[in-house]
Design a protein around this motif. Sequence first.
Motif, PDB file in Angstrom:
ATOM      1  N   GLN A   5      28.927 -10.679  44.657  1.00  0.00           N
ATOM      2  CA  GLN A   5      29.277 -10.181  43.334  1.00  0.00           C
ATOM      3  C   GLN A   5      29.141  -8.658  43.295  1.00  0.00           C
ATOM      4  N   ASN A   6      30.100  -8.023  42.666  1.00  0.00           N
ATOM      5  CA  ASN A   6      30.088  -6.575  42.489  1.00  0.00           C
ATOM      6  C   ASN A   6      30.341  -6.270  41.022  1.00  0.00           C
ATOM      7  N   LEU A   7      29.527  -5.421  40.438  1.00  0.00           N
ATOM      8  CA  LEU A   7      29.706  -5.036  39.044  1.00  0.00           C
ATOM      9  C   LEU A   7      29.998  -3.550  38.961  1.00  0.00           C
ATOM     10  N   LYS A   8      30.895  -3.191  38.059  1.00  0.00           N
ATOM     11  CA  LYS A   8      31.184  -1.778  37.834  1.00  0.00           C
ATOM     12  C   LYS A   8      31.206  -1.539  36.328  1.00  0.00           C
ATOM     13  N   PHE A   9      30.364  -0.627  35.879  1.00  0.00           N
ATOM     14  CA  PHE A   9      30.334  -0.227  34.482  1.00  0.00           C
ATOM     15  C   PHE A   9      31.036   1.123  34.373  1.00  0.00           C
ATOM     16  N   GLU A  10      31.885   1.253  33.359  1.00  0.00           N
ATOM     17  CA  GLU A  10      32.625   2.502  33.214  1.00  0.00           C
ATOM     18  C   GLU A  10      32.881   2.770  31.734  1.00  0.00           C
ATOM     19  N   ASP A  11      32.656   3.997  31.327  1.00  0.00           N
ATOM     20  CA  ASP A  11      32.999   4.433  29.975  1.00  0.00           C
ATOM     21  C   ASP A  11      34.226   5.334  30.073  1.00  0.00           C
ATOM     22  N   ILE A  12      35.208   5.048  29.239  1.00  0.00           N
ATOM     23  CA  ILE A  12      36.412   5.879  29.192  1.00  0.00           C
ATOM     24  C   ILE A  12      36.514   6.486  27.803  1.00  0.00           C
ATOM     25  N   ILE A  13      36.760   7.781  27.764  1.00  0.00           N
ATOM     26  CA  ILE A  13      36.897   8.496  26.500  1.00  0.00           C
ATOM     27  C   ILE A  13      38.379   8.594  26.159  1.00  0.00           C
ATOM     28  N   TYR A  14      38.714   8.211  24.935  1.00  0.00           N
ATOM     29  CA  TYR A  14      40.093   8.238  24.448  1.00  0.00           C
ATOM     30  C   TYR A  14      40.200   9.169  23.253  1.00  0.00           C
ATOM     31  N   ASN A  15      41.270   9.944  23.185  1.00  0.00           N
ATOM     32  CA  ASN A  15      41.618  10.606  21.932  1.00  0.00           C
ATOM     33  C   ASN A  15      42.477   9.614  21.151  1.00  0.00           C
ATOM     34  N   SER A  16      42.860   9.961  19.946  1.00  0.00           N
ATOM     35  CA  SER A  16      43.583   8.981  19.122  1.00  0.00           C
ATOM     36  C   SER A  16      44.904   8.561  19.763  1.00  0.00           C
ATOM     37  N   ALA A  17      45.652   9.489  20.343  1.00  0.00           N
ATOM     38  CA  ALA A  17      46.952   9.149  20.938  1.00  0.00           C
ATOM     39  C   ALA A  17      46.783   8.221  22.140  1.00  0.00           C
ATOM     40  N   SER A  18      45.818   8.522  23.006  1.00  0.00           N
ATOM     41  CA  SER A  18      45.637   7.676  24.192  1.00  0.00           C
ATOM     42  C   SER A  18      45.086   6.298  23.812  1.00  0.00           C
ATOM     43  N   TYR A  19      44.258   6.243  22.772  1.00  0.00           N
ATOM     44  CA  TYR A  19      43.748   4.938  22.341  1.00  0.00           C
ATOM     45  C   TYR A  19      44.856   4.092  21.723  1.00  0.00           C
ATOM     46  N   LEU A  20      45.730   4.712  20.962  1.00  0.00           N
ATOM     47  CA  LEU A  20      46.850   3.967  20.391  1.00  0.00           C
ATOM     48  C   LEU A  20      47.791   3.480  21.495  1.00  0.00           C
ATOM     49  N   ASN A  53      35.089  12.593  15.527  1.00  0.00           N
ATOM     50  CA  ASN A  53      35.329  13.894  16.162  1.00  0.00           C
ATOM     51  C   ASN A  53      36.514  13.893  17.126  1.00  0.00           C
ATOM     52  N   GLY A  54      37.517  13.088  16.826  1.00  0.00           N
ATOM     53  CA  GLY A  54      38.751  13.107  17.611  1.00  0.00           C
ATOM     54  C   GLY A  54      38.735  12.307  18.888  1.00  0.00           C
ATOM     55  N   GLN A  55      37.638  11.583  19.141  1.00  0.00           N
ATOM     56  CA  GLN A  55      37.609  10.773  20.359  1.00  0.00           C
ATOM     57  C   GLN A  55      36.664   9.592  20.199  1.00  0.00           C
ATOM     58  N   ILE A  56      36.938   8.564  20.985  1.00  0.00           N
ATOM     59  CA  ILE A  56      36.048   7.405  21.030  1.00  0.00           C
ATOM     60  C   ILE A  56      35.789   7.062  22.490  1.00  0.00           C
ATOM     61  N   THR A  57      34.690   6.364  22.711  1.00  0.00           N
ATOM     62  CA  THR A  57      34.336   5.925  24.054  1.00  0.00           C
ATOM     63  C   THR A  57      34.361   4.410  24.077  1.00  0.00           C
ATOM     64  N   LYS A  58      35.085   3.876  25.045  1.00  0.00           N
ATOM     65  CA  LYS A  58      35.185   2.423  25.201  1.00  0.00           C
ATOM     66  C   LYS A  58      34.556   2.052  26.531  1.00  0.00           C
ATOM     67  N   GLY A  59      33.627   1.114  26.484  1.00  0.00           N
ATOM     68  CA  GLY A  59      32.952   0.665  27.695  1.00  0.00           C
ATOM     69  C   GLY A  59      33.680  -0.492  28.350  1.00  0.00           C
ATOM     70  N   TYR A  60      33.701  -0.477  29.652  1.00  0.00           N
ATOM     71  CA  TYR A  60      34.342  -1.539  30.429  1.00  0.00           C
ATOM     72  C   TYR A  60      33.359  -2.063  31.465  1.00  0.00           C
ATOM     73  N   LEU A  61      33.396  -3.351  31.695  1.00  0.00           N
ATOM     74  CA  LEU A  61      32.641  -3.985  32.757  1.00  0.00           C
ATOM     75  C   LEU A  61      33.643  -4.722  33.631  1.00  0.00           C
ATOM     76  N   THR A  62      33.676  -4.379  34.893  1.00  0.00           N
ATOM     77  CA  THR A  62      34.544  -5.049  35.851  1.00  0.00           C
ATOM     78  C   THR A  62      33.651  -5.834  36.798  1.00  0.00           C
ATOM     79  N   THR A  63      33.965  -7.102  36.986  1.00  0.00           N
ATOM     80  CA  THR A  63      33.206  -7.953  37.878  1.00  0.00           C
ATOM     81  C   THR A  63      34.127  -8.454  38.980  1.00  0.00           C
TER      82      THR A  63
END
Length: 90
Positions: A5-20, A53-63
């Motif tokens: 098993q391999n786990l990868k945690f990653e946070d990606i920051i999106y501005n409004s356009a990239s999140y949409l 403040n113009g951006q959000i952070t979305k967390g991802y877990l890849t297994t």
Amino acid sequence: MNQYQNLKFEDIIYNSASYLNLLNTYSDHINLDRITKARFFDAIAELINTKSNGQITKGYLTTLYVAHLLSSYLNPEIAIASPITNIDFP
């Protein structure tokens, strides 16, 4: 955690356009009618731009799971002729 098993945690920051753009890849958002989608996306963009403040952070877990294929499953005749009673994994 075992060796298969391999786990990868990653946070990606999106501005409004990239999140949409991301939201527009989800089938439930793609299937919205044009007016509903425009209103929804406008509201999301406004929240991101004014409350976050113009951006959000979305967390991802890849297994990643890796398994070994038992050779008897490749040939059904072998599997029927010699049922598996004990499996030893390396």
